[in-house]
Design a protein around this motif. Sequence first.
Motif, mmCIF file in Angstrom:
data_model
loop_
_atom_site.group_PDB
_atom_site.id
_atom_site.type_symbol
_atom_site.label_atom_id
_atom_site.label_comp_id
_atom_site.label_asym_id
_atom_site.label_seq_id
_atom_site.Cartn_x
_atom_site.Cartn_y
_atom_site.Cartn_z
ATOM 1 N N THR A 215 19.280 -21.191 20.268
ATOM 2 C CA THR A 215 19.397 -20.448 18.819
ATOM 3 C C THR A 215 20.650 -19.809 18.220
ATOM 4 O O THR A 215 21.107 -20.302 16.844
ATOM 5 N N ARG A 216 21.383 -19.214 19.102
ATOM 6 C CA ARG A 216 22.539 -18.355 18.690
ATOM 7 C C ARG A 216 23.541 -19.758 18.457
ATOM 8 O O ARG A 216 24.009 -19.468 16.837
ATOM 9 N N ARG A 217 23.452 -21.009 18.721
ATOM 10 C CA ARG A 217 24.183 -21.937 18.945
ATOM 11 C C ARG A 217 24.680 -22.258 17.550
ATOM 12 O O ARG A 217 24.710 -22.869 16.421
ATOM 13 N N PHE A 218 22.941 -23.420 16.991
ATOM 14 C CA PHE A 218 22.627 -23.986 16.366
ATOM 15 C C PHE A 218 21.769 -23.137 14.801
ATOM 16 O O PHE A 218 21.903 -23.920 14.248
ATOM 17 N N ARG A 219 20.650 -22.255 14.819
ATOM 18 C CA ARG A 219 20.263 -21.689 13.844
ATOM 19 C C ARG A 219 20.247 -19.709 14.032
ATOM 20 O O ARG A 219 19.642 -19.190 14.915
ATOM 21 N N PRO A 220 21.254 -19.564 14.111
ATOM 22 C CA PRO A 220 21.270 -18.124 14.725
ATOM 23 C C PRO A 220 20.172 -17.626 13.439
ATOM 24 O O PRO A 220 20.327 -15.759 13.830
ATOM 25 N N ASP A 221 20.435 -17.441 12.472
ATOM 26 C CA ASP A 221 19.557 -16.869 11.632
ATOM 27 C C ASP A 221 17.798 -17.090 12.350
ATOM 28 O O ASP A 221 17.881 -15.523 11.560
ATOM 29 N N LEU A 222 17.297 -17.799 12.669
ATOM 30 C CA LEU A 222 16.521 -17.518 13.643
ATOM 31 C C LEU A 222 15.774 -16.218 13.957
ATOM 32 O O LEU A 222 14.845 -15.757 14.840
ATOM 33 N N LEU A 223 17.431 -16.098 14.566
ATOM 34 C CA LEU A 223 17.065 -14.405 15.567
ATOM 35 C C LEU A 223 16.567 -13.203 14.981
ATOM 36 O O LEU A 223 15.964 -12.520 15.129
ATOM 37 N N GLU A 224 17.439 -13.734 13.584
ATOM 38 C CA GLU A 224 16.602 -12.131 12.719
ATOM 39 C C GLU A 224 14.949 -11.669 12.721
ATOM 40 O O GLU A 224 14.888 -10.870 12.874
ATOM 41 N N LYS A 225 14.450 -13.114 13.110
ATOM 42 C CA LYS A 225 13.017 -12.524 12.946
ATOM 43 C C LYS A 225 12.563 -12.930 14.378
ATOM 44 O O LYS A 225 11.111 -12.693 14.218
ATOM 45 N N ALA A 226 13.471 -12.945 15.037
ATOM 46 C CA ALA A 226 12.386 -13.949 16.885
ATOM 47 C C ALA A 226 11.948 -12.233 17.102
ATOM 48 O O ALA A 226 12.557 -11.147 17.032
ATOM 49 N N GLU A 227 11.573 -12.885 17.819
ATOM 50 C CA GLU A 227 10.541 -11.319 19.015
ATOM 51 C C GLU A 227 11.683 -11.459 20.074
ATOM 52 O O GLU A 227 11.265 -12.157 21.029
ATOM 53 N N LEU A 228 12.305 -10.479 20.796
ATOM 54 C CA LEU A 228 12.938 -10.790 21.668
ATOM 55 C C LEU A 228 13.179 -9.398 22.057
ATOM 56 O O LEU A 228 13.009 -8.189 21.246
ATOM 57 N N THR A 229 13.214 -9.099 22.936
ATOM 58 C CA THR A 229 13.181 -7.363 24.283
ATOM 59 C C THR A 229 14.082 -7.603 24.217
ATOM 60 O O THR A 229 15.380 -7.964 23.642
ATOM 61 N N PRO A 230 14.197 -6.223 24.453
ATOM 62 C CA PRO A 230 15.601 -5.646 24.534
ATOM 63 C C PRO A 230 16.419 -5.928 25.371
ATOM 64 O O PRO A 230 18.020 -5.890 25.403
ATOM 65 N N LYS A 231 16.108 -6.622 25.890
ATOM 66 C CA LYS A 231 16.915 -7.398 27.359
ATOM 67 C C LYS A 231 18.013 -8.339 27.326
ATOM 68 O O LYS A 231 18.608 -8.324 26.958
ATOM 69 N N GLU A 232 17.176 -9.064 26.429
ATOM 70 C CA GLU A 232 17.163 -10.351 25.192
ATOM 71 C C GLU A 232 18.413 -10.033 24.492
ATOM 72 O O GLU A 232 19.218 -10.665 24.003
ATOM 73 N N LYS A 233 18.209 -8.921 24.057
ATOM 74 C CA LYS A 233 19.234 -8.474 22.535
ATOM 75 C C LYS A 233 20.358 -8.028 23.025
ATOM 76 O O LYS A 233 21.510 -8.720 22.802
ATOM 77 N N LYS A 234 19.623 -7.397 24.340
ATOM 78 C CA LYS A 234 21.787 -6.872 24.772
ATOM 79 C C LYS A 234 22.576 -8.033 25.559
ATOM 80 O O LYS A 234 23.039 -8.762 25.833
ATOM 81 N N TRP A 235 20.905 -9.277 26.240
ATOM 82 C CA TRP A 235 21.667 -10.120 26.773
ATOM 83 C C TRP A 235 22.852 -10.979 25.662
ATOM 84 O O TRP A 235 23.248 -11.208 26.111
ATOM 85 N N LEU A 236 22.039 -11.428 25.318
ATOM 86 C CA LEU A 236 22.873 -12.142 23.810
ATOM 87 C C LEU A 236 24.201 -11.529 23.413
ATOM 88 O O LEU A 236 24.872 -12.345 23.359
ATOM 89 N N GLU A 237 24.349 -10.199 23.256
ATOM 90 C CA GLU A 237 25.394 -9.139 22.591
ATOM 91 C C GLU A 237 26.393 -9.332 24.379
ATOM 92 O O GLU A 237 27.401 -9.457 23.810
ATOM 93 N N GLU A 238 26.416 -10.092 25.369
ATOM 94 C CA GLU A 238 26.620 -9.900 26.340
ATOM 95 C C GLU A 238 27.764 -11.291 26.411
ATOM 96 O O GLU A 238 28.738 -11.110 27.056
ATOM 97 N N GLN A 239 27.396 -11.379 25.687
ATOM 98 C CA GLN A 239 27.045 -13.351 26.086
ATOM 99 C C GLN A 239 28.936 -13.983 24.952
ATOM 100 O O GLN A 239 29.131 -13.422 24.116
#
Length: 239
Positions: A215-239
């Motif tokens: 999603t981050r690679r092909f449709r990053p806009d979807l991440l703005e509305k997706a229901e993500l856990t704090p852990k997932e948000k942190k994991w994305l920031e670290e990638q």
Amino acid sequence: MKITILTIFPEMFESVLNASILGRAREQGLIEVECIDIRPFSDRKHKNTDDYPFGGGAGMVMLAQPIMDAMASVTGAGFSGKRIYMGPRGTTLTTGKARELAREEHLVLLCGHYEGVDQRALDKCIDEEISIGDYILTGGELAAMVLTDCVARFIPGVLGSAESPEEESFSDGLLEYPQYTRPRELNGMEVPEVLLSGDHARIKAWRRQESLKATRRFRPDLLEKAELTPKEKKWLEEQ
């Protein structure tokens, strides 16, 4: 569920409706789809369904009368469902909208053509307008096919597994994870080890991470509305 499609080109639908998953669903009685030709409802001598627009302009406009009469013939006083115009001004078709429509008893889809439909027909006969994207088609028939296919997938029994529509792209706001099948090795490319481990918890976690990456690679806009856990948000920031 029943889906009725009002169109001036009913012949366009047969190959789509009689093949693959939709064809099997119809054979099994899980969904009923009928195509109604608007032309016979025209009160004009040559059964035409269009005329020049008032005020001038290029192209033709679909007549209100045959559309209104065709709609009346398939709805009636006891109609329980939703009447939809496949048009560019409508809300965009999404997984959530398809899931919502799948709960209706009867959908009637109006396929526009030419430069559009006389607004009086829309005011009188339509409950909702739906678009399948910000681009122009020659008519609403292809859009009606897309909506029919999309909605059908949420009707119980249409897909082989009840989980299938919930595990695919956009079902939870993310793109789907990569899929693999046999053989395990092909031209030096191997299936990820985790998928062969038999550890369902690890597989589920891996698939979730891969969905986030895709999603981050092909449709990053979807991440703005997706229901993500704090852990997932942190994991994305670290990638």
